[in-house]
Design a protein around this motif. Structure first.
Motif, PDB file in Angstrom:
ATOM      1  N   ASP A 142      61.388  87.513 106.202  1.00 50.15           N
ATOM      2  CA  ASP A 142      61.031  88.676 106.116  1.00 50.15           C
ATOM      3  C   ASP A 142      59.391  88.691 105.999  1.00 50.15           C
ATOM      4  O   ASP A 142      58.774  89.835 105.734  1.00 50.15           O
ATOM      5  CB  ASP A 142      61.624  89.121 104.537  1.00 50.15           C
ATOM      6  N   GLN A 143      58.656  87.690 105.799  1.00 51.12           N
ATOM      7  CA  GLN A 143      57.254  87.692 105.705  1.00 51.12           C
ATOM      8  C   GLN A 143      56.671  87.984 107.119  1.00 51.12           C
ATOM      9  O   GLN A 143      55.479  88.125 107.225  1.00 51.12           O
ATOM     10  CB  GLN A 143      56.729  86.265 105.480  1.00 51.12           C
ATOM     11  N   TYR A 144      57.530  87.732 108.039  1.00 47.42           N
ATOM     12  CA  TYR A 144      56.865  87.923 109.368  1.00 47.42           C
ATOM     13  C   TYR A 144      56.998  89.550 110.130  1.00 47.42           C
ATOM     14  O   TYR A 144      58.161  90.008 109.922  1.00 47.42           O
ATOM     15  CB  TYR A 144      57.350  86.999 110.403  1.00 47.42           C
ATOM     16  N   ASP A 145      56.178  89.638 110.928  1.00 45.19           N
ATOM     17  CA  ASP A 145      56.155  90.993 111.360  1.00 45.19           C
ATOM     18  C   ASP A 145      56.618  90.902 112.987  1.00 45.19           C
ATOM     19  O   ASP A 145      55.938  90.459 113.780  1.00 45.19           O
ATOM     20  CB  ASP A 145      54.785  91.613 111.461  1.00 45.19           C
ATOM     21  N   GLN A 186      69.399  90.426 107.129  1.00 46.09           N
ATOM     22  CA  GLN A 186      69.458  89.387 105.931  1.00 46.09           C
ATOM     23  C   GLN A 186      68.555  88.416 106.042  1.00 46.09           C
ATOM     24  O   GLN A 186      68.916  87.426 106.334  1.00 46.09           O
ATOM     25  CB  GLN A 186      70.920  89.131 105.225  1.00 46.09           C
ATOM     26  N   PRO A 187      67.375  88.799 105.793  1.00 41.45           N
ATOM     27  CA  PRO A 187      66.223  87.742 105.969  1.00 41.45           C
ATOM     28  C   PRO A 187      66.699  86.110 105.482  1.00 41.45           C
ATOM     29  O   PRO A 187      67.145  86.334 104.348  1.00 41.45           O
ATOM     30  CB  PRO A 187      64.979  88.258 105.410  1.00 41.45           C
ATOM     31  N   ARG A 234      53.380  82.734 116.266  1.00 39.93           N
ATOM     32  CA  ARG A 234      51.766  82.991 116.034  1.00 39.93           C
ATOM     33  C   ARG A 234      51.544  83.039 114.672  1.00 39.93           C
ATOM     34  O   ARG A 234      50.528  82.532 114.133  1.00 39.93           O
ATOM     35  CB  ARG A 234      51.336  83.796 116.937  1.00 39.93           C
ATOM     36  N   GLN A 235      52.347  83.962 114.000  1.00 39.72           N
ATOM     37  CA  GLN A 235      52.004  84.258 112.640  1.00 39.72           C
ATOM     38  C   GLN A 235      52.549  83.098 111.889  1.00 39.72           C
ATOM     39  O   GLN A 235      51.904  82.961 110.758  1.00 39.72           O
ATOM     40  CB  GLN A 235      53.019  85.412 112.259  1.00 39.72           C
ATOM     41  N   ALA A 236      53.579  82.457 112.115  1.00 35.52           N
ATOM     42  CA  ALA A 236      53.991  81.297 111.245  1.00 35.52           C
ATOM     43  C   ALA A 236      53.076  80.245 111.386  1.00 35.52           C
ATOM     44  O   ALA A 236      52.877  79.581 110.149  1.00 35.52           O
ATOM     45  CB  ALA A 236      55.365  81.048 111.653  1.00 35.52           C
ATOM     46  N   VAL A 237      52.469  79.895 112.450  1.00 38.86           N
ATOM     47  CA  VAL A 237      51.834  78.876 112.474  1.00 38.86           C
ATOM     48  C   VAL A 237      50.376  79.026 111.928  1.00 38.86           C
ATOM     49  O   VAL A 237      49.703  78.027 111.423  1.00 38.86           O
ATOM     50  CB  VAL A 237      51.549  78.266 114.028  1.00 38.86           C
ATOM     51  N   ASP A 249      69.780  92.866 113.930  1.00 33.21           N
ATOM     52  CA  ASP A 249      69.344  91.435 113.973  1.00 33.21           C
ATOM     53  C   ASP A 249      69.379  90.797 112.616  1.00 33.21           C
ATOM     54  O   ASP A 249      68.935  91.236 111.637  1.00 33.21           O
ATOM     55  CB  ASP A 249      67.662  91.213 114.552  1.00 33.21           C
ATOM     56  N   LEU A 250      70.106  89.570 112.313  1.00 33.09           N
ATOM     57  CA  LEU A 250      70.331  89.167 111.184  1.00 33.09           C
ATOM     58  C   LEU A 250      69.008  88.696 110.621  1.00 33.09           C
ATOM     59  O   LEU A 250      68.966  88.519 109.096  1.00 33.09           O
ATOM     60  CB  LEU A 250      71.111  87.999 111.017  1.00 33.09           C
ATOM     61  N   ARG A 251      67.758  88.399 111.324  1.00 32.55           N
ATOM     62  CA  ARG A 251      66.704  88.123 110.701  1.00 32.55           C
ATOM     63  C   ARG A 251      66.119  89.181 110.019  1.00 32.55           C
ATOM     64  O   ARG A 251      65.279  89.140 109.158  1.00 32.55           O
ATOM     65  CB  ARG A 251      65.688  87.702 112.030  1.00 32.55           C
TER      66      ARG A 251
END
Lengths: 370, 151
Positions: free
Chosen positions: A244-247, A238-239, A277-280, A233-235
């Protein structure tokens, strides 16, 4: 040679499409049939060719951004993100953190919307009409958020080179949170409708198997590759845009058949909700636009940037000759590459499974033909 | 044994049917009765273009700077102006906007330095002829007036 009669002929050539409703647009598949068995296929594409790559050579960098929304119109936001990231890399600027967080939320929302269209139409192809209505109901909520954010529902033009044009509207966070709350039980609902349903299972299990090695040979990406058991998964690999901050986890399948691709995509819906949810929760304050000159004139060079679109690896290759217009833009669309594997997946199967396999590849003809 | 019983008693099918029955309540109706019930589009909706007038004196806000025409990817805006010899200022004479080619990307609206050109919330722009979708200055200032049908 003896005169062949109708009963003697073993090979039957049948045209499927371009108006066939289950080809998701204007794909024409020439099927060679031996009774019910498919012994070969040939894809004819180009019915939706609009020459987007050529148009790019006559538009300025900002002006081309609305056109990329029309490639994969189910995931217009992802296309816009890929293009903006490519031009940003060419200019050597980065979007500010606030813009990146909003971009992640909107792209994940778009991933959900795109997968919902896939789930609804795929189930419709197989013969289950009900999921389509439920999927469209939830997609409507996602599109409402797009409409409130940027003023358009489908071809959004949400991102600009260097960041965002629009600040988030009042109540954006609450609405995204409410969407996440609403979405999880709804995903369970789809699973109740389909996962154990005997018709669904029998139509999908063991159909259109594509092993991991074959996937790599064909260059197939996205959920089709992950269903074959490859954790790619490219996320994660290669973030970009602060992924890369999200789990989150990469769901993978085992057998690489159509049923696994279904379970992978359903799990991806849940993971997208998790990322949103994490991003918001932590949208940073600050500017939404990076330092980008009014007239974008990148230095001479070329750049390839790829992102994980809902359908797979979406790449943009841009060559700049230090003018206001790109010298060449090449799009690497996931659907176009994934469609190559159709012949391998269909061969030897039954003609009724062709529809299921075209559906499971999740192609969008706007992207295949460009 | 359990699996056999579940198969015989069609448990998987009833499970799916139960979802359908749960959604039967009238409060779950999503259909919009369109001509009778007008959809509420968002505040930022990018719809029919409008050329704004100054509310105080009714004069156009447009300064004929041609930035919208330059920003438009489809090059569908044509602005003409003439210089007023008394005030030495450019004054707008005609403004054509070809809505049949417009993709409502909003770049012209973003480019306008005086907020004269705006994409409004109107979305009913159908016309009986191709010429009818090429809007002139008067049409852009007045906006669309779609026929309201009683039902």
């Amino acid at each position: 040679m003896a005169e062949s009669t109708f009963l003697d002929s073993t090979e039957l050539v049948l045209n499927m499409g371009p108006q066939h409703p289950s080809t998701h647009g204007v794909l024409r598949v020439i099927l060679k049939l031996d009774g019910e068995k498919v012994i070969g296929t040939e894809c004819v594409i180009g019915y939706l060719h609009r020459g987007v790559e050529k148009i790019a050579e006559n538009r300025s960098y900002q002006q081309f951004a609305p056109y990329v929304d029309r490639l994969d119109y189910c995931a217009a936001v992802s296309n816009g993100l890929g293009y903006c990231l490519a031009v940003e890399k060419l200019l050597n600027v980065e979007a500010p953190p606030r813009a990146q967080a909003v971009r992640v939320i909107l792209t994940e929302l778009n991933r959900i919307a795109s997968h919902l269209v896939w789930l609804g139409t795929h189930a419709l192809d197989i013969g289950a009409i009900t999921p389509l209505f439920y999927c469209m109901r939830e997609r409507e909520e996602a599109l409402n958020i797009f409409e409130k954010y940027c003023g358009a529902r489908l071809t959004t033009h949400a991102f600009r080179i260097g960041g965002l044009q629009y600040e988030t509207y009042d109540g954006f966070e609450q609405e995204v949170k409410a969407f996440c709350e609403m979405m999880l039980p709804r995903i369970d609902e789809y699973e109740e409708l389909l996962t154990n349903n005997r018709i669904w299972v029998r139509r999908l299990k063991g159909v259109g198997v594509l092993t991991a090695d074959e996937c790599k040979e064909y260059g197939v990406t996205g959920p089709v590759l992950r269903a074959a058991g490859v954790k790619w998964d490219l996320r994660k690999a290669q973030p970009y845009s602060g992924y890369d901050q999200y789990d989150f986890e990469i769901p993978i399948g085992k057998n690489g058949d159509t049923y696994d691709r279904y379970t992978v995509r359903i799990e991806e819906l849940r993971q997208s909700v998790r990322i949103m949810r994490q991003a918001v929760e932590r949208i940073p304050e600050g500017p939404i636009m990076g330092k980008v000159p009014k007239v974008v004139k990148p230095p001479v060079g070329e750049v390839y940037v790829s992102i994980e679109a809902p359908k797979g690896e979406l790449g943009y290759f841009i060559v700049s000759d230090n003018s206001t217009q790109p010298y060449r833009v090449r799009v690497r669309p996931p659907s176009f590459v994934n469609l190559q594997a159709l012949d391998r997946m269909v061969r030897g199967g039954l003609v009724a499974d062709v529809v299921a396999i075209v559906g499971t590849l999740d192609i969008v003809l706007g992207e295949v033909d460009r | 044994m359990g699996k056999l019983l579940r198969t015989v008693f069609l448990v998987d099918l009833f499970q799916g049917l139960w979802v359908t029955f749960r959604s039967q309540h009238p409060k779950n109706i999503y259909t919009e009765q369109y001509p009778a019930e007008r959809p509420k589009v968002a505040e930022r909706f990018r719809g029919a273009p409008r050329l704004n007038l100054n509310p105080e004196n009714g004069e156009t806000l447009c300064i004929a700077c041609n930035l919208c025409a330059l920003a438009c990817p489809e090059r569908l805006i044509v602005v003409t102006s003439e210089r007023n010899e008394e005030t030495r200022r450019k004054e707008l004479t005609t403004f054509t906007y070809d809505t049949s080619r417009c993709m409502f990307c909003g770049l012209c609206e973003d480019a306008c330095p005086v907020d004269a050109l705006e994409l409004t919330q109107d979305f009913e722009m159908a016309s009986y002829s191709r010429e009818g979708s090429i809007w002139d200055r008067q049409m852009l200032e007045e906006g669309v007036r779609p026929t309201q049908y009683k039902c």
